[in-house]
Scaffold this active site. Structure first.
Site, PDB file in Angstrom:
ATOM      1  N   GLU A 171       6.899 -13.593  63.771  1.00  0.00           N
ATOM      2  CA  GLU A 171       6.273 -12.263  63.673  1.00  0.00           C
ATOM      3  C   GLU A 171       6.609 -11.533  65.047  1.00  0.00           C
ATOM      4  OE1 GLU A 171       4.144 -12.294  66.362  1.00  0.00           O
ATOM      5  OE2 GLU A 171       4.784 -14.309  66.570  1.00  0.00           O
ATOM      6  N   GLY A 313       7.586 -15.738  70.400  1.00  0.00           N
ATOM      7  CA  GLY A 313       7.405 -15.354  69.173  1.00  0.00           C
ATOM      8  C   GLY A 313       8.562 -15.037  68.456  1.00  0.00           C
ATOM      9  N   GLU A 314       8.743 -14.103  67.326  1.00  0.00           N
ATOM     10  CA  GLU A 314       9.840 -13.756  66.432  1.00  0.00           C
ATOM     11  C   GLU A 314      10.706 -14.729  65.834  1.00  0.00           C
ATOM     12  OE1 GLU A 314      13.486 -12.745  69.667  1.00  0.00           O
ATOM     13  OE2 GLU A 314      11.650 -11.239  69.870  1.00  0.00           O
ATOM     14  N   ALA A 315       9.762 -16.022  65.674  1.00  0.00           N
ATOM     15  CA  ALA A 315      10.405 -17.194  65.001  1.00  0.00           C
ATOM     16  C   ALA A 315      11.523 -17.963  65.847  1.00  0.00           C
ATOM     17  CB  ALA A 315      11.089 -16.709  63.507  1.00  0.00           C
TER      18      ALA A 315
END
Length: 349
Positions: A171, A313-315
Site C-alpha cells: 500500500e 511499505g509499498e510492498a
C-alpha cells in the site's frame, strides 16, 4: 411505509452479507499436492530438511496453488494507494500531496518497489483508490459507509483478474499507519500508544498527535466495533479494504498471497478476526520496524520470512519475499535427484 421482509434462509441482509458468504465458502489446502512435493524433495541431492524453511515454502505454494508442481511464472505485486482524512491532524511527517507525487514516481519507475520488482522479475500494478478524495476523518465519523467499503473490497478482488500464480500485497497512503494502529487497537484492545509507531518518521510531538487521534477515533466509534467488518468501514481506508478483498479473492482462486508490512497486515487482521483460517494461504513477507507489527504477526500465526528493519511499505518486503520464494522453488524444481546425479542416497542402518 413498505416493510422489508427478511430472507429466512439468509437473515444477514447487510451490505457485508456477500462478503460473509464468500468467507464461509473458501477452499482448503490441497494435501495431495503437498504429498507430491514431499515425494520429490526426498529424492533431491541434499539431506532431508537441509534447506529448512525453503522446503516448507514450496509445500505452501503447492498446497494453495493446488498442484504438485507449483509455479512462479506470473508473480504479481499490487500496491493500493489511498488518502485519509485523519492526516489533517498532523499525524504524518509528510503532507497529503505526497500521495499523488508518489503515484507519479511509481509510474515513472522511480520507487524502491519498481527496482525490486525489476530485480526479481515480478509484475507490478498500482491501483489509485480515489487518491485525491480522502476518506472521512475517523476521529469524527466513519471512514466510509458500509456500501462504499464493500464496493472497495470488490474493487480489490479484481486485482487478480488478469491472472497470477502468486500475489504480493502492499500500500501507499500518507496517514495510514495511524489507521492501522486504530484497527489493531479496536481488534485487540490495549492503549493506543501500544499500537502507534513512527510511521514515516514523525517526531515525539507527532507520536502524541497519532496517539490522540487513535484514542479519539476509538471513543467516537465505541459500541460499534464488535464486528471486524464494522471496524474496517469505520476505522479503515480504501487501500486496506481493497487489500482485504484481494486476499479473499486470491483464496477463492487458489493464489498464494505474500503480505507486506504493518499497514498491509491490518487488512489480513480483519479477515483473521472473522475466521482465523482465512490467512492459511498467506505468508508474512517481513516483520516491519513499525510499532507492534511483530506482536500482530504472532497473533495472526504468521512467521515473517524476513527481518530487515524495513518500514517503507509499498510492498517492498513482499517483493523481497517473493524473490526468496523463487529461489526456494528453483531449488525444488531444478536440483538433480540422487539417481540423476549418480550420488548415493542415505545409508540404511
Amino acid at each position: 411505509m413498505t416493510q422489508t421482509i427478511p430472507n429466512q434462509d439468509n437473515p444477514d441482509q447487510t451490505p457485508f452479507s456477500d462478503i460473509r458468504r464468500l468467507i464461509a465458502s473458501v477452499p482448503g489446502a490441497d494435501r495431495d499436492a503437498v504429498a507430491m512435493v514431499r515425494e520429490r524433495d526426498a529424492m533431491l541431492t541434499k539431506p532431508a530438511g537441509a534447506l529448512g524453511r525453503l522446503e516448507n515454502l514450496v509445500e505452501w505454494l503447492a498446497a494453495w496453488q493446488g498442484k504438485g508442481q507449483p509455479s512462479l511464472d506470473r508473480p504479481l505485486v499490487c500496491v493500493f494507494a489511498a488518502s485519509h482524512g485523519v492526516t489533517k491532524r498532523g499525524v504524518s511527517a509528510f503532507p497529503a500531496e505526497v500521495n499523488r507525487q508518489m503515484l507519479d514516481n511509481f509510474a515513472a519507475g522511480g520507487g524502491a518497489i519498481n527496482q525490486l520488482c525489476a530485480a526479481y522479475g515480478l509484475g507490478f500494478k498500482v491501483f489509485d483508490l480515489a487518491i485525491d478524495l480522502p476518506t472521512g476523518d475517523i476521529c469524527e465519523g466513519p471512514a466510509f459507509t458500509e456500501k462504499e467499503c464493500v464496493a472497495t473490497m470488490a474493487f480489490g478482488m479484481e486485482a487478480i483478474a488478469a491472472g497470477t500464480d502468486c500475489l504480493g500485497l502492499g500500500e501507499m497512503g500518507i496517514g495510514n499507519t495511524t489507521i492501522a494502529a486504530a484497527i489493531y487497537a479496536a481488534l485487540y484492545g490495549g492503549g493506543a500508544a501500544h499500537w502507534v509507531g513512527r510511521g514515516t518518521g514523525v517526531d515525539a510531538a507527532g507520536i502524541e498527535r497519532k496517539v490522540a487521534a487513535v484514542e479519539a477515533a476509538l471513543a467516537f466509534h465505541a459500541g460499534h466495533l464488535d464486528d471486524p467488518l464494522h471496524v474496517l468501514s469505520r476505522l479503515g481506508g480504501r487501500e486496506i479494504a481493497a487489500m482485504a478483498g484481494a486476499i479473499l479473492a486470491a483464496r477463492m482462486q487458489r493464489i498464494p498471497v505474500v503480505i507486506d508490512g504493518y499497514v498491509a497486515t491490518s487488512a489480513a487482521a480483519i479477515l483473521h478476526a472473522i475466521d482465523p483460517s482465512m490467512l492459511d494461504h498467506c505468508l508474512a513477507g517481513h516483520v516491519s520496524a513499525e510499532g507492534a507489527h511483530a506482536e500482530v504477526l504472532e497473533r495472526l500465526g504468521l512467521v515473517p520470512l524476513l527481518a530487515l528493519g524495513m518500514r517503507l511499505g509499498e510492498a517492498s518486503g513482499a517483493a523481497l519475499a517473493i524473490g526468496l520464494l523463487k529461489g526456494a522453488l528453483a531449488c525444488h524444481r531444478d536440483m538433480a535427484t540422487f539417481a540423476q546425479a549418480g550420488v548415493s542416497g542415505r545409508s540404511e542402518s
